[in-house]
Design a protein around this motif. Structure first.
Motif, PDB file in Angstrom:
ATOM      1  N   ALA A 170     -84.394   2.248 -28.896  1.00  0.00           N
ATOM      2  CA  ALA A 170     -84.777   1.525 -27.681  1.00  0.00           C
ATOM      3  C   ALA A 170     -83.540   1.196 -26.858  1.00  0.00           C
ATOM      4  CB  ALA A 170     -85.523   0.237 -28.040  1.00  0.00           C
ATOM      5  N   MET A 171     -83.752   1.032 -25.564  1.00  0.00           N
ATOM      6  CA  MET A 171     -82.691   0.632 -24.647  1.00  0.00           C
ATOM      7  C   MET A 171     -83.337   0.107 -23.368  1.00  0.00           C
ATOM      8  SD  MET A 171     -81.216   4.237 -23.090  1.00  0.00           S
ATOM      9  CE  MET A 171     -81.283   5.169 -24.618  1.00  0.00           C
ATOM     10  N   PRO A 172     -82.575  -0.597 -22.529  1.00  0.00           N
ATOM     11  CA  PRO A 172     -83.136  -1.022 -21.249  1.00  0.00           C
ATOM     12  C   PRO A 172     -83.591   0.189 -20.427  1.00  0.00           C
ATOM     13  CG  PRO A 172     -81.109  -2.193 -21.699  1.00  0.00           C
ATOM     14  CD  PRO A 172     -81.219  -1.127 -22.741  1.00  0.00           C
ATOM     15  N   ARG A 173     -84.744   0.082 -19.839  1.00  0.00           N
ATOM     16  CA  ARG A 173     -85.268   1.173 -19.010  1.00  0.00           C
ATOM     17  C   ARG A 173     -84.392   1.320 -17.757  1.00  0.00           C
ATOM     18  NH1 ARG A 173     -90.150   3.808 -19.133  1.00  0.00           N
ATOM     19  NH2 ARG A 173     -91.011   2.335 -20.669  1.00  0.00           N
ATOM     20  N   ASN A 174     -84.118   2.538 -17.396  1.00  0.00           N
ATOM     21  CA  ASN A 174     -83.305   2.841 -16.212  1.00  0.00           C
ATOM     22  C   ASN A 174     -81.883   2.283 -16.312  1.00  0.00           C
ATOM     23  OD1 ASN A 174     -85.596   4.070 -14.977  1.00  0.00           O
ATOM     24  ND2 ASN A 174     -86.309   2.039 -14.335  1.00  0.00           N
ATOM     25  N   ALA A 175     -81.331   2.243 -17.529  1.00  0.00           N
ATOM     26  CA  ALA A 175     -79.953   1.775 -17.702  1.00  0.00           C
ATOM     27  C   ALA A 175     -78.987   2.700 -16.971  1.00  0.00           C
ATOM     28  CB  ALA A 175     -79.602   1.708 -19.182  1.00  0.00           C
ATOM     29  N   ALA A 176     -77.936   2.119 -16.413  1.00  0.00           N
ATOM     30  CA  ALA A 176     -76.929   2.906 -15.705  1.00  0.00           C
ATOM     31  C   ALA A 176     -76.104   3.729 -16.688  1.00  0.00           C
ATOM     32  CB  ALA A 176     -76.021   1.973 -14.907  1.00  0.00           C
ATOM     33  N   ASP A 177     -75.538   4.807 -16.212  1.00  0.00           N
ATOM     34  CA  ASP A 177     -74.664   5.628 -17.042  1.00  0.00           C
ATOM     35  C   ASP A 177     -73.454   4.804 -17.495  1.00  0.00           C
ATOM     36  OD1 ASP A 177     -76.427   7.606 -16.448  1.00  0.00           O
ATOM     37  OD2 ASP A 177     -75.032   8.834 -15.263  1.00  0.00           O
ATOM     38  N   ALA A 178     -73.004   5.072 -18.718  1.00  0.00           N
ATOM     39  CA  ALA A 178     -71.779   4.460 -19.275  1.00  0.00           C
ATOM     40  C   ALA A 178     -71.818   2.937 -19.238  1.00  0.00           C
ATOM     41  CB  ALA A 178     -70.556   4.981 -18.542  1.00  0.00           C
ATOM     42  N   THR A 202     -87.964  -4.237 -34.107  1.00  0.00           N
ATOM     43  CA  THR A 202     -86.534  -4.396 -34.379  1.00  0.00           C
ATOM     44  C   THR A 202     -85.696  -3.671 -33.338  1.00  0.00           C
ATOM     45  OG1 THR A 202     -86.901  -4.639 -36.754  1.00  0.00           O
ATOM     46  CG2 THR A 202     -84.701  -3.935 -36.052  1.00  0.00           C
ATOM     47  N   ALA A 203     -86.063  -2.432 -33.041  1.00  0.00           N
ATOM     48  CA  ALA A 203     -85.303  -1.652 -32.060  1.00  0.00           C
ATOM     49  C   ALA A 203     -85.304  -2.331 -30.695  1.00  0.00           C
ATOM     50  CB  ALA A 203     -85.875  -0.243 -31.959  1.00  0.00           C
ATOM     51  N   VAL A 204     -86.468  -2.803 -30.245  1.00  0.00           N
ATOM     52  CA  VAL A 204     -86.567  -3.433 -28.927  1.00  0.00           C
ATOM     53  C   VAL A 204     -85.811  -4.760 -28.892  1.00  0.00           C
ATOM     54  CG1 VAL A 204     -88.143  -4.426 -27.227  1.00  0.00           C
ATOM     55  CG2 VAL A 204     -88.718  -2.263 -28.345  1.00  0.00           C
ATOM     56  N   ASN A 205     -85.921  -5.556 -29.966  1.00  0.00           N
ATOM     57  CA  ASN A 205     -85.204  -6.834 -30.000  1.00  0.00           C
ATOM     58  C   ASN A 205     -83.693  -6.629 -29.920  1.00  0.00           C
ATOM     59  OD1 ASN A 205     -87.508  -8.358 -30.085  1.00  0.00           O
ATOM     60  ND2 ASN A 205     -87.470  -8.698 -32.284  1.00  0.00           N
ATOM     61  N   TRP A 206     -83.192  -5.600 -30.607  1.00  0.00           N
ATOM     62  CA  TRP A 206     -81.760  -5.313 -30.514  1.00  0.00           C
ATOM     63  C   TRP A 206     -81.398  -4.792 -29.127  1.00  0.00           C
ATOM     64  CZ3 TRP A 206     -77.236  -5.474 -33.412  1.00  0.00           C
ATOM     65  CH2 TRP A 206     -77.343  -6.089 -34.661  1.00  0.00           C
ATOM     66  N   ALA A 207     -82.277  -4.023 -28.513  1.00  0.00           N
ATOM     67  CA  ALA A 207     -82.007  -3.504 -27.167  1.00  0.00           C
ATOM     68  C   ALA A 207     -81.857  -4.627 -26.147  1.00  0.00           C
ATOM     69  CB  ALA A 207     -83.123  -2.557 -26.735  1.00  0.00           C
ATOM     70  N   LYS A 208     -82.433  -5.799 -26.432  1.00  0.00           N
ATOM     71  CA  LYS A 208     -82.382  -6.939 -25.516  1.00  0.00           C
ATOM     72  C   LYS A 208     -81.088  -7.733 -25.624  1.00  0.00           C
ATOM     73  CE  LYS A 208     -87.391  -7.844 -25.666  1.00  0.00           C
ATOM     74  NZ  LYS A 208     -88.398  -8.855 -26.062  1.00  0.00           N
ATOM     75  N   LYS A 209     -80.303  -7.491 -26.652  1.00  0.00           N
ATOM     76  CA  LYS A 209     -79.117  -8.316 -26.875  1.00  0.00           C
ATOM     77  C   LYS A 209     -78.078  -8.120 -25.776  1.00  0.00           C
ATOM     78  CE  LYS A 209     -79.581  -8.549 -31.927  1.00  0.00           C
ATOM     79  NZ  LYS A 209     -79.782 -10.008 -32.012  1.00  0.00           N
ATOM     80  N   GLY A 210     -77.331  -9.200 -25.511  1.00  0.00           N
ATOM     81  CA  GLY A 210     -76.267  -9.125 -24.508  1.00  0.00           C
ATOM     82  C   GLY A 210     -76.785  -8.640 -23.171  1.00  0.00           C
ATOM     83  N   ARG A 211     -76.092  -7.660 -22.597  1.00  0.00           N
ATOM     84  CA  ARG A 211     -76.532  -7.056 -21.339  1.00  0.00           C
ATOM     85  C   ARG A 211     -77.273  -5.752 -21.574  1.00  0.00           C
ATOM     86  NH1 ARG A 211     -71.301  -9.040 -20.283  1.00  0.00           N
ATOM     87  NH2 ARG A 211     -71.257 -10.690 -18.712  1.00  0.00           N
ATOM     88  N   GLY A 212     -77.744  -5.583 -22.805  1.00  0.00           N
ATOM     89  CA  GLY A 212     -78.486  -4.384 -23.155  1.00  0.00           C
ATOM     90  C   GLY A 212     -77.756  -3.552 -24.185  1.00  0.00           C
ATOM     91  N   VAL A 213     -78.527  -2.894 -25.055  1.00  0.00           N
ATOM     92  CA  VAL A 213     -77.973  -2.122 -26.166  1.00  0.00           C
ATOM     93  C   VAL A 213     -78.799  -0.852 -26.355  1.00  0.00           C
ATOM     94  CG1 VAL A 213     -77.554  -2.125 -28.671  1.00  0.00           C
ATOM     95  CG2 VAL A 213     -77.182  -4.215 -27.343  1.00  0.00           C
ATOM     96  N   ILE A 214     -78.134   0.244 -26.738  1.00  0.00           N
ATOM     97  CA  ILE A 214     -78.831   1.418 -27.256  1.00  0.00           C
ATOM     98  C   ILE A 214     -79.003   1.167 -28.747  1.00  0.00           C
ATOM     99  CG2 ILE A 214     -78.781   3.911 -27.604  1.00  0.00           C
ATOM    100  CD1 ILE A 214     -76.715   4.029 -25.298  1.00  0.00           C
ATOM    101  N   ALA A 215     -80.204   0.818 -29.182  1.00  0.00           N
ATOM    102  CA  ALA A 215     -80.450   0.416 -30.559  1.00  0.00           C
ATOM    103  C   ALA A 215     -81.285   1.471 -31.273  1.00  0.00           C
ATOM    104  CB  ALA A 215     -81.167  -0.928 -30.596  1.00  0.00           C
ATOM    105  N   PHE A 216     -80.793   1.950 -32.404  1.00  0.00           N
ATOM    106  CA  PHE A 216     -81.498   2.961 -33.187  1.00  0.00           C
ATOM    107  C   PHE A 216     -81.746   2.400 -34.584  1.00  0.00           C
ATOM    108  CE2 PHE A 216     -81.372   7.665 -34.769  1.00  0.00           C
ATOM    109  CZ  PHE A 216     -82.756   7.642 -34.927  1.00  0.00           C
ATOM    110  N   ASP A 217     -82.996   2.024 -34.855  1.00  0.00           N
ATOM    111  CA  ASP A 217     -83.406   1.504 -36.164  1.00  0.00           C
ATOM    112  C   ASP A 217     -83.845   2.696 -37.006  1.00  0.00           C
ATOM    113  OD1 ASP A 217     -84.103  -0.363 -38.142  1.00  0.00           O
ATOM    114  OD2 ASP A 217     -86.161  -0.491 -37.422  1.00  0.00           O
TER     115      ASP A 217
END
Length: 295
Positions: A170-178, A202-217
């Protein structure tokens, strides 16, 4: 019902813990301060436990904490490389403790025994063979309550041998490159229990951390995601029965070889995503998951 109520109570101790370091990394002799506060009123007595490299070093009972007001509960220095946990909770409820950890001079940590001469040669050859095989990616978007802001995939990455890498990413939708760090989340030991299975939540909750995360559970065994419980129960009784106790016949037949290589494959995929910031990558797990993170 009373037992259930006690378990719920244990999970609701409203304690917040904080260090005087953003990173949780200290040098030898540097002053460490640990603060605690309540996030809401709590009537039961609270105690503190401190462990250093797995051994209890101190305890304190009857902590007096205030709501939303930090209290210094520990201050000290360490003169050697150490890993320390500070836990606060209700002494009457073993599972109620919340923990914050820090390390002292981690660059000085050393294995407990010598590295075999051929260790890195073996693993480098394994990784090279893995990377010589083309990676086939299957990503299927899945439904979840936060889909408007976060995208989540049932993700499968092919392997040249053994089960593929499987998990939820999971990750924020439409996240900017880099723009995003990586969090790769391997699992503790086991097969059929919930903590052994990849989770959309779990994946989505981690994706919400900080300013967004690429989270792979990612599950440890390359199992299919989202199957009926009977599927995992059957694996536990058949194909994966006692996998951790299998004889060490050879390097190549060592069960954990493919488990570790699946993590390499996963990280290769994640670091190739355009959304990765090119700098930050975390591998986070407990027990068997911590072993995978270390590897």
């Amino acid at each position: 019902l009373s037992v259930f109520a006690a378990v719920v109570l244990a999970a609701q101790v409203p304690v917040h813990l904080e260090l005087n370091s953003v990173t949780g990394i200290y040098e030898k002799g540097e002053k460490v301060e640990v603060y605690a506060s309540l996030t809401e009123e709590f009537a039961s007595s609270l105690s503190m436990r401190i462990t250093c490299s797995g051994k209890r070093v101190t305890s304190a009972n009857d902590l007096e904490l205030s709501v939303n007001e930090k209290t210094l509960i520990y201050s000290g220095c360490f003169d050697k490389a150490s890993a320390i946990n500070v836990s606060v909770g209700n002494p009457e409820e073993r599972n109620s403790f919340k923990t914050i950890g820090f390390v002292v001079s981690p660059e000085e940590f050393r294995p407990g025994f010598a590295e075999p001469d051929d260790l890195m040669t073996f693993w480098q050859s394994q990784i090279e063979a893995l990377r010589s095989s083309e990676m086939q990616v299957t990503a299927t978007e899945v439904e979840h309550p936060d889909k408007a802001d976060y995208i989540c995939y049932d993700l499968e990455l092919s392997m040249p041998e053994g089960n593929p890498v499987r998990g939820y990413m999971a990750m924020p939708r439409n996240a900017a490159d880099a723009s995003l760090p990586i969090a790769l989340l391997p699992h503790a030991a086991g097969v059929h229990k919930p903590h052994c299975q990849s989770s959309i939540k779990t994946a989505v909750n981690w994706a919400k951390k900080g300013r967004g995360v690429i989270a792979f559970d990612v599950n440890a065994h390359g199992m299919l995601n989202g199957q009926p419980q009977e599927y995992y129960d059957d694996l536990d009784k058949t194909t994966l029965k006692d996998y951790a106790k299998r004889p060490l016949v050879s390097h190549e037949e060592f069960y954990f070889r493919l488990m570790y290589l699946r993590l390499v494959r996963a990280m290769d995929y994640l670091t190739g995503l355009k959304q990765w910031d090119g700098k930050r990558a975390l591998v986070y797990g407990e027990s068997q998951g911590a072993g995978q993170a270390g590897a």
